[in-house]
Design an enzyme around this catalytic site. Structure first.
Site, PDB file in Angstrom:
ATOM      1  N   LYS A 168      28.688 102.330 125.904  1.00  0.00           N
ATOM      2  CA  LYS A 168      28.084 102.569 124.526  1.00  0.00           C
ATOM      3  C   LYS A 168      29.144 101.814 123.517  1.00  0.00           C
ATOM      4  O   LYS A 168      30.066 101.492 123.893  1.00  0.00           O
ATOM      5  CB  LYS A 168      28.037 103.867 124.093  1.00  0.00           C
ATOM      6  N   TYR A 178      47.313  95.224  97.068  1.00  0.00           N
ATOM      7  CA  TYR A 178      46.695  95.946  95.935  1.00  0.00           C
ATOM      8  C   TYR A 178      47.274  97.212  95.759  1.00  0.00           C
ATOM      9  O   TYR A 178      47.993  97.913  96.687  1.00  0.00           O
ATOM     10  CB  TYR A 178      45.274  96.319  96.429  1.00  0.00           C
TER      11      TYR A 178
END
Length: 447
Positions: A46, A313
């Site tokens: 998956k 940032y």
């Protein structure tokens, strides 16, 4: 997802990163865990095989002896079936008593769209597509059962030549996770309805299954309770007249640390990819598992900044001295956790570096060390643009970080680190199987 075959050893044009997936490592891990399990096994592929590439990993697992493949969502199950058809892997027999093999594997899917019976029976419905693709489907509720029965009746009615077959169902019992699965209160009615549908030839209840919530905590006692509830659910199902042929409860942690849960089939997920379900219990190395993914990118810039200069940032990190910095073109859009800000480990040129400042959308900055001696003399940069930065890989040396290292820094688990890797990062496959894997219809042709 763009992919490349590693026969050339190069990523696709215009990419600035790659995840190298060692298919030989996956095959090795499969053999190790299958030997421990001692019963047939399902490869859990998956989420694009936990980020490793569903088509290539599925093919490798089948070569390694898997007789089942498991995915969560129906859309990925349908894509996987198309992939297997494309590469010539035969579909399983429609005889409900047949035993799957590595050359005729079965596919199990357990998250289905919510449909009314009328929607499910409509031409082209997702559930009719699932049945036409010969998928095994999980059922936890009466609503799910009613939709599958309606889809199966429509398929059977439209196939007078007997091309269709009863829907193959795995009833799921909730044994204590309180997630998917029928509760003990609801299971008797669900089993009775399933028996009625089986008697009219619409479905075949071939499996009974559940999930373990704390199998990675061997001494906590939870798994023993799960197993007891599972056996109680089995009694309910058999008393309703059903005879599920395949009982499966254990995933990697269960098969490793709870032998009584192995039953008829084990589902091997995280261990396939060389990662331990819980490194605090046993590391990958202790389990003889080999991490299969190495995430790497070339440095795109190396620069010197003065002491006190803020980075990225928010200016959350400032250079303690004059520093050499490297720019790595991977960010949170590629699946790098923002939680790795100011700490994510990176190896370059034999140096263990770390991310400084905040992880950005497309890039991170790493600290390559002092740019001057304590006396103020200049130091050469320890790396240059084009040098390879490795974010995680196999622990082949004392420098290369692992997915476990990243999980620790980010306060998460190794599952998340590898699975969240984004589509912008091409997967490059190495190993004996790499050259034998044809392109998939929904993927670019390997280089």
């Amino acid at each position: 997802m763009a992919t490349v075959n590693a026969s050339t050893g190069t990523p696709l044009p215009a990419t600035t990163s790659r995840a190298v997936v060692d298919l030989d490592a996956i095959a090795h891990n499969a053999h190790v865990l299958a030997a421990v399990g001692g019963v047939p096994w399902m490869a859990i592929v998956k989420a694009d095989a936990y980020g490793h590439g569903i088509g290539q990993v599925s093919t490798t697992c089948l070569r390694a002896g898997a007789t089942w493949l498991g995915v969560a969502q129906l859309a990925e199950a349908l894509r996987l079936r198309a992939r297997l058809d494309h590469v010539g892997i035969a579909r399983p027999s429609r005889n409900p008593d047949s035993v799957p093999t590595s050359t005729r594997p079965r596919l199990l899917c357990w998250l289905l769209p919510v449909l009314t019976p009328d929607q499910a029976a409509a031409p082209g419905s997702p559930l009719r597509a699932a049945l036409a693709a010969d998928l095994d489907l999980s059922v936890s509720t009466r609503t799910q059962l009613d939709a599958i029965v309606a889809a199966a009746r429509a398929e059977l009615a439209d196939s007078p030549d007997a091309a269709a077959a009863p829907a193959r169902i795995h009833l799921k019992a909730d044994t204590g996770m309180s997630r998917g699965g029928s509760t003990p209160a609801d299971l008797p009615a669900l089993a009775a309805a399933a028996k009625a549908a089986e008697q009219d030839g619409t479905i075949a209840v071939v499996g009974l299954w559940s999930h373990l919530s704390r199998a990675d905590e061997p001494a906590c006692g939870s798994t023993e309770k799960h197993l007891s509830r599972f056996l109680a659910a089995e009694r309910v199902v058999t008393e309703a007249g059903l005879e599920p042929r395949v009982r499966h409860l254990a995933a990697t942690a269960g098969l490793l640390w709870h032998p009584d849960t192995r039953l008829d089939l084990v589902r091997i997920g995280i261990g396939l990819y060389g990662l331990s379900p819980d490194p605090a219990v046993a590391t990958s190395t202790a389990l003889d598992l080999r991490p299969a993914m190495r995430l790497e990118a070339p440095l795109t810039q190396v620069k010197c900044i003065p002491a006190g200069q803020a980075v990225s940032y928010g200016g959350t990190w400032r250079a303690p001295t004059d520093r050499w910095l490297g720019l790595v073109p991977l960010g949170y859009a590629d699946g790098i956790p923002r939680a790795a800000s100011n700490g994510g480990p990176v190896a370059v040129n034999g140096l263990r570096a770390a991310i400084v400042g905040r992880v950005c959308m497309d890039q991170v900055v790493i600290d390559l060390g002092p740019a001057t001696t304590p006396e103020g003399a200049p130091l050469d940069p320890p790396a240059a643009p084009g040098d390879t930065a490795v974010l995680w890989g196999a622990p082949d040396d004392a420098v290369t970080p692992t997915a476990d290292d990243w999980a620790e820094v980010c306060s998460t688990i190794n599952y998340e680190i590898v699975t969240r890797l984004g589509e912008r990062v091409p997967r490059v496959f190495t190993g004996r199987d790499a050259a034998r894997i044809p392109a998939s219809p929904d993927q670019e042709t390997p280089a």
